[in-house]
Design a protein around this motif. Structure first.
Motif, PDB file in Angstrom:
ATOM      1  N   PRO A 125      79.220  20.391   7.547  1.00  0.00           N
ATOM      2  CA  PRO A 125      78.666  20.451   7.569  1.00  0.00           C
ATOM      3  C   PRO A 125      77.692  21.671   6.866  1.00  0.00           C
ATOM      4  CG  PRO A 125      79.364  19.197   9.205  1.00  0.00           C
ATOM      5  CD  PRO A 125      80.123  19.791   8.179  1.00  0.00           C
ATOM      6  N   LEU A 126      78.312  23.327   7.129  1.00  0.00           N
ATOM      7  CA  LEU A 126      77.861  24.342   7.864  1.00  0.00           C
ATOM      8  C   LEU A 126      77.448  24.267   5.868  1.00  0.00           C
ATOM      9  CD1 LEU A 126      76.265  26.688   8.130  1.00  0.00           C
ATOM     10  CD2 LEU A 126      78.587  27.896   8.496  1.00  0.00           C
ATOM     11  N   LEU A 127      78.715  24.167   5.200  1.00  0.00           N
ATOM     12  CA  LEU A 127      79.234  24.515   3.654  1.00  0.00           C
ATOM     13  C   LEU A 127      77.987  23.445   3.015  1.00  0.00           C
ATOM     14  CD1 LEU A 127      82.770  24.546   3.301  1.00  0.00           C
ATOM     15  CD2 LEU A 127      81.123  26.615   3.524  1.00  0.00           C
ATOM     16  N   ALA A 128      78.318  22.852   3.296  1.00  0.00           N
ATOM     17  CA  ALA A 128      76.515  21.352   2.217  1.00  0.00           C
ATOM     18  C   ALA A 128      75.452  21.836   2.598  1.00  0.00           C
ATOM     19  CB  ALA A 128      77.198  20.087   3.120  1.00  0.00           C
ATOM     20  N   VAL A 129      75.168  22.402   4.097  1.00  0.00           N
ATOM     21  CA  VAL A 129      73.925  23.336   3.945  1.00  0.00           C
ATOM     22  C   VAL A 129      73.442  24.412   2.681  1.00  0.00           C
ATOM     23  CG1 VAL A 129      71.818  24.677   5.363  1.00  0.00           C
ATOM     24  CG2 VAL A 129      73.150  22.094   6.221  1.00  0.00           C
ATOM     25  N   LEU A 130      75.229  25.075   3.089  1.00  0.00           N
ATOM     26  CA  LEU A 130      74.528  26.459   2.538  1.00  0.00           C
ATOM     27  C   LEU A 130      74.539  26.062   0.907  1.00  0.00           C
ATOM     28  CD1 LEU A 130      77.266  28.618   4.338  1.00  0.00           C
ATOM     29  CD2 LEU A 130      74.798  28.569   3.914  1.00  0.00           C
ATOM     30  N   GLY A 164      73.266  23.474  -0.416  1.00  0.00           N
ATOM     31  CA  GLY A 164      72.289  23.317  -1.029  1.00  0.00           C
ATOM     32  C   GLY A 164      70.375  24.288  -0.601  1.00  0.00           C
ATOM     33  N   VAL A 165      71.327  25.125   0.466  1.00  0.00           N
ATOM     34  CA  VAL A 165      70.324  26.324   0.738  1.00  0.00           C
ATOM     35  C   VAL A 165      70.478  27.012  -0.503  1.00  0.00           C
ATOM     36  CG1 VAL A 165      68.401  27.526   2.403  1.00  0.00           C
ATOM     37  CG2 VAL A 165      69.306  25.265   3.320  1.00  0.00           C
ATOM     38  N   PRO A 223      69.763  27.314  -5.573  1.00  0.00           N
ATOM     39  CA  PRO A 223      68.861  27.836  -6.009  1.00  0.00           C
ATOM     40  C   PRO A 223      69.616  28.624  -6.633  1.00  0.00           C
ATOM     41  CG  PRO A 223      68.542  27.475  -3.367  1.00  0.00           C
ATOM     42  CD  PRO A 223      69.525  26.843  -4.021  1.00  0.00           C
ATOM     43  N   VAL A 224      70.059  29.478  -6.856  1.00  0.00           N
ATOM     44  CA  VAL A 224      71.338  30.822  -7.420  1.00  0.00           C
ATOM     45  C   VAL A 224      71.773  30.177  -8.668  1.00  0.00           C
ATOM     46  CG1 VAL A 224      73.584  32.212  -7.903  1.00  0.00           C
ATOM     47  CG2 VAL A 224      72.043  31.688  -5.150  1.00  0.00           C
ATOM     48  N   VAL A 225      72.727  28.852  -8.836  1.00  0.00           N
ATOM     49  CA  VAL A 225      72.778  27.854 -10.325  1.00  0.00           C
ATOM     50  C   VAL A 225      71.739  27.815 -11.208  1.00  0.00           C
ATOM     51  CG1 VAL A 225      74.031  26.066  -9.968  1.00  0.00           C
ATOM     52  CG2 VAL A 225      75.075  27.157  -8.581  1.00  0.00           C
TER      53      VAL A 225
END
Length: 310
Positions: free
Chosen positions: A32-37, A39-40, A44-46
């Protein structure tokens, strides 16, 4: 026969569960944390990297241009000057911040009874929004009514600062902004170093005192090496903050980056390129270069920290 199969199954199952717990269960909890990271942070970086290889206007990616945006920004003398200016500014901010923070941390460590109250007072500047602190410092450096000129003239007898305009040329403006940024950055670093110094009071320090070591020798040879990993972390954070400084430059200079582009740093130039010139492709390329620079600095500090730990 059935009994043998049951024994085999019972002997294999615990090993399989242990293998699953070691290899896959931690990732299942982190998913779950990796999914949030992703997306957040990841998207944006990509998206920024993708936009840097295209012509971009109004946040829309146009035709693919390859590395042309990168060639254009490095061929721009304003960008090269901003890159050098940002590096000099970051070095000045980081060195000054670490030295002042260490001095404040030592003062707090020397007064343990008043440390709680003093720590709260020290943290107050860090709690102020950067835009608000930038406005306050711009008033303080005002050529007619600023308190900085008044102190330099009446307290230190420097008559040349009577009506001195700090923001009419580049170097004094950079000095004023550096002071404001350091003032805002010192509290967090100072309190963090103070917490680290409190953990150095132990048997090693007491043994050194018994052996006749001076306070300076204890600090230089025992206490500072003990908090060296913390110093590396604080230096890394301060470097990232310095390279990303934006609010003070936007608020304290008129027009932003003035006079005559003499206070343009990478973050401000990226913002001007994206929203004033509406060239998101070049702005994205600038952002990627800054991202790679900060990534390289972070990796360097992490390696230094690992060597210190070893």
């Amino acid at each position: 026969m059935k009994t043998t199969n049951r024994r085999a199954a019972s002997s294999v199952t615990p090993r399989a569960l242990q293998g699953f717990e070691k290899r896959f269960l931690p990732w299942a909890f982190l998913a779950p944390l990796l999914a949030v990271l992703a997306g957040v942070v990841g998207y944006p970086v990509v998206r920024t990297v993708w936009l840097s290889f295209h012509e971009g206007e109004y946040l829309q990616s146009g035709p693919f241009v390859g590395v042309q945006n990168y060639k254009d920004i490095f061929a721009d003398p304003n960008y090269v000057a901003a890159l050098v200016r940002t590096t000099v500014f970051a070095v000045a901010v980081v060195v000054t911040t670490i030295l002042l923070s260490l001095a404040i941390a030592l003062v707090l460590d020397a007064a343990p009874r008043a440390a709680k109250v003093l720590s709260v007072i020290v943290l107050l500047p860090w709690a102020m929004p950067r835009v608000a602190s930038g406005i306050v410092w711009k008033w303080m450096f005002d050529d007619q009514y600023g308190v900085v000129n008044w102190l330099l003239v009446h307290w230190f007898g420097l008559e040349r600062f009577q009506g001195y305009s700090w923001f009419s040329t580049g170097t004094p403006a950079m000095v004023a902004i550096t002071v404001a940024v350091v003032w805002h950055s010192v509290p967090f670093v100072a309190v963090s170093l103070f917490a680290g110094l409190r953990g150095t009071h132990g048997e090693v320090v007491e043994a050194a005192r018994v052996d006749g070591a001076s306070a300076w020798q204890i600090l230089r040879r025992i206490r500072l090496p003990m908090i060296r990993p913390l110093l590396v972390v604080m230096t890394t954070i301060s470097t990232i903050w310095a390279y990303q400084s934006f609010d003070h430059f936007l608020v304290m200079t008129t027009p932003p980056g003035g006079p005559d582009h003499s206070t343009e740093v990478l973050s401000l130039l990226t913002w001007l390129e994206a929203f004033a010139q509406l060239d998101q492709g070049s702005a994205a390329a600038m952002a990627v270069v800054l991202f790679l620079m900060l990534g390289a600095v972070s990796v360097l500090y992490v390696r230094l920290n690992r060597e210190d730990v070893r």
